[in-house]
Design a protein around this motif. Structure first.
Motif, PDB file in Angstrom:
ATOM      1  N   GLY A  74       0.776  -1.233   0.000  1.00  0.00           N
ATOM      2  CA  GLY A  74       0.000   0.000   0.000  1.00  0.00           C
ATOM      3  C   GLY A  74       0.800   1.271   0.000  1.00  0.00           C
ATOM      4  O   GLY A  74       0.236   2.357   0.148  1.00  0.00           O
ATOM      5  N   TYR A  75       2.113   1.172  -0.202  1.00  0.00           N
ATOM      6  CA  TYR A  75       2.935   2.376  -0.072  1.00  0.00           C
ATOM      7  C   TYR A  75       2.663   3.407  -1.171  1.00  0.00           C
ATOM      8  O   TYR A  75       2.932   4.582  -0.993  1.00  0.00           O
ATOM      9  CB  TYR A  75       4.413   2.007  -0.070  1.00  0.00           C
ATOM     10  CG  TYR A  75       4.955   1.593  -1.423  1.00  0.00           C
ATOM     11  CD1 TYR A  75       5.575   2.514  -2.249  1.00  0.00           C
ATOM     12  CD2 TYR A  75       4.849   0.284  -1.871  1.00  0.00           C
ATOM     13  CE1 TYR A  75       6.071   2.155  -3.484  1.00  0.00           C
ATOM     14  CE2 TYR A  75       5.339  -0.092  -3.102  1.00  0.00           C
ATOM     15  CZ  TYR A  75       5.958   0.844  -3.911  1.00  0.00           C
ATOM     16  OH  TYR A  75       6.439   0.475  -5.129  1.00  0.00           O
ATOM     17  N   CYS A  76       2.137   2.962  -2.319  1.00  0.00           N
ATOM     18  CA  CYS A  76       1.907   3.890  -3.437  1.00  0.00           C
ATOM     19  C   CYS A  76       0.521   4.530  -3.380  1.00  0.00           C
ATOM     20  O   CYS A  76       0.162   5.290  -4.270  1.00  0.00           O
ATOM     21  CB  CYS A  76       2.103   3.157  -4.763  1.00  0.00           C
ATOM     22  SG  CYS A  76       2.388   4.275  -6.155  1.00  0.00           S
ATOM     23  N   ASP A  77      -0.243   4.243  -2.355  1.00  0.00           N
ATOM     24  CA  ASP A  77      -1.553   4.869  -2.188  1.00  0.00           C
ATOM     25  C   ASP A  77      -1.399   6.205  -1.466  1.00  0.00           C
ATOM     26  O   ASP A  77      -0.549   6.358  -0.586  1.00  0.00           O
ATOM     27  CB  ASP A  77      -2.486   3.963  -1.382  1.00  0.00           C
ATOM     28  CG  ASP A  77      -2.752   2.639  -2.087  1.00  0.00           C
ATOM     29  OD1 ASP A  77      -2.694   2.635  -3.335  1.00  0.00           O
ATOM     30  OD2 ASP A  77      -2.990   1.632  -1.403  1.00  0.00           O
ATOM     31  N   MET A  78      -2.224   7.173  -1.816  1.00  0.00           N
ATOM     32  CA  MET A  78      -2.185   8.484  -1.175  1.00  0.00           C
ATOM     33  C   MET A  78      -3.526   8.771  -0.521  1.00  0.00           C
ATOM     34  O   MET A  78      -4.579   8.548  -1.126  1.00  0.00           O
ATOM     35  CB  MET A  78      -1.871   9.573  -2.207  1.00  0.00           C
ATOM     36  CG  MET A  78      -1.530  10.916  -1.576  1.00  0.00           C
ATOM     37  SD  MET A  78      -1.055  12.153  -2.816  1.00  0.00           S
ATOM     38  CE  MET A  78      -2.665  12.675  -3.393  1.00  0.00           C
ATOM     39  N   LEU A  79      -3.487   9.252   0.708  1.00  0.00           N
ATOM     40  CA  LEU A  79      -4.713   9.580   1.419  1.00  0.00           C
ATOM     41  C   LEU A  79      -5.401  10.780   0.770  1.00  0.00           C
ATOM     42  O   LEU A  79      -4.734  11.704   0.288  1.00  0.00           O
ATOM     43  CB  LEU A  79      -4.401   9.898   2.875  1.00  0.00           C
ATOM     44  CG  LEU A  79      -3.795   8.759   3.711  1.00  0.00           C
ATOM     45  CD1 LEU A  79      -3.325   9.286   5.062  1.00  0.00           C
ATOM     46  CD2 LEU A  79      -4.806   7.637   3.903  1.00  0.00           C
ATOM     47  N   PRO A  80      -6.743  10.824   0.764  1.00  0.00           N
ATOM     48  CA  PRO A  80      -7.449  11.967   0.177  1.00  0.00           C
ATOM     49  C   PRO A  80      -7.310  13.237   1.009  1.00  0.00           C
ATOM     50  O   PRO A  80      -7.475  14.350   0.490  1.00  0.00           O
ATOM     51  CB  PRO A  80      -8.898  11.496   0.115  1.00  0.00           C
ATOM     52  CG  PRO A  80      -9.011  10.459   1.199  1.00  0.00           C
ATOM     53  CD  PRO A  80      -7.676   9.771   1.221  1.00  0.00           C
TER      54      PRO A  80
END
Length: 313
Positions: A49-55
């Protein structure tokens, strides 16, 4: 073995373009500063999940009862998509914010990074102490190419300048730009100018840096006026840029650093510059801004009247 070595070299960022950190604004008075902000990364830039960005993400401002708010300065940053560029329109506490200044850094891998600035004095003046939520930063991390070489990140921070009658006359200097260190650029020197030091009383320095990794501590150091900054456990001398926030004592500010250090015993009276040397043999770190507070006027001598009398002609 040669193929592996080539791959490792290819993945190391080599900056082809950056912007020097220089003086942006100066404040003189019974002033000081604080900082708050947060990452938009739920995890460090490796693993699931490291490439996910929080909204969105939030942080708190807590000025004391004698501290009067003066101004607020918002910075945000991340990698950009080559065909689109950076995102210079975001939201803070439901209010639209547009950048008035922007900064760029291009790496030899072809990956571009940006940072942006906006004066948010009116928003913070209207909201006061409490929780601030930053949102609507639109970055497709996967499309930037940054995830592939472990330099994916996004985040934001606000510096607040305030007045307090209990303080001495201080000078607050805010410097900004976008410079870097990495395995291919192992040393960085930043000279802060226009400093007026009367004494080192309560003097401090703060940094906003992007993409520092806690897991990488290879030849990393922060040296100010020849003094190694060593502030364990949060910021040890061999890993200053490690995803921490020294305003809140957090070690989960993934892929950014919002740190502040004492300059007592480091700056000397009469100094007009502060010399900073940063090294890294591996970790890719970008310095977005530096903020300083130095005592710029020694207290006035106290005037006392020993007695009174009447003089006649």
């Amino acid at each position: 073995m040669k193929k592996l070595l080539f791959a490792l070299i290819f993945l190391l960022p080599i900056a082809l373009f950056s912007q020097n950190v220089q003086l942006f604004q100066q404040f003189n008075g019974q002033y000081s500063f604080t900082g708050f902000g947060n990452t938009l990364n739920e995890f460090p830039n490796f693993g699931t999940g490291y490439c996910d960005m929080l909204p969105q993400s939030s942080a708190d401002l807590n000025l004391g009862p004698t501290e009067t708010f003066l101004s607020a300065h918002l910075y945000w940053s991340g990698p950009w998509e080559n065909a689109i560029g950076g995102d210079y329109n975001v939201t803070l506490n439901g209010t639209a914010v547009t950048a008035s200044r922007d900064f760029h850094l291009t790496a030899g891998t072809g990956i571009n990074y940006f940072a942006a600035y906006a004066d948010v004095t009116s928003i913070v003046a209207a909201n006061g102490n409490g929780t601030y939520t930053f949102s609507d930063l639109n970055i497709n991390l996967a499309a930037t190419g940054a995830c592939g070489n472990g330099t994916d990140f996004a985040g934001w921070a606000i510096y607040v300048i305030y007045e307090d009658p209990a303080l001495l006359q201080n000078q607050i200097n805010l410097y900004d730009g976008l410079e870097y260190i990495s395995a291919n650029n192992t040393t960085l020197n930043i000279q802060l100018t226009d400093i007026d030091v009367s004494s080192d009383i309560l003097s401090r320095i703060g940094f906003l840096a992007w993409e520092g990794d806690a897991a990488i501590a290879n030849g990393e150091s922060l040296i100010i006026e020849g003094v190694l900054i060593d502030n364990p456990p949060l910021n040890p001398g061999n890993n200053a840029f490690n995803g921490t926030n020294t305003y809140t004592n957090s070690n989960t500010l993934y892929n950014m650093d919002l740190d502040v250090y004492s300059l007592v015993g480091i700056v000397i009276p009469g100094a007009t510059t502060i010399n900073i040397d940063i090294t890294s043999q591996q970790d890719f770190v970008m310095i977005n801004n530096v903020i300083t507070s130095v005592n710029s006027e020694l207290p006035d001598a106290t005037i006392e009247i020993d007695g009174t009398g009447v003089v006649c002609e």
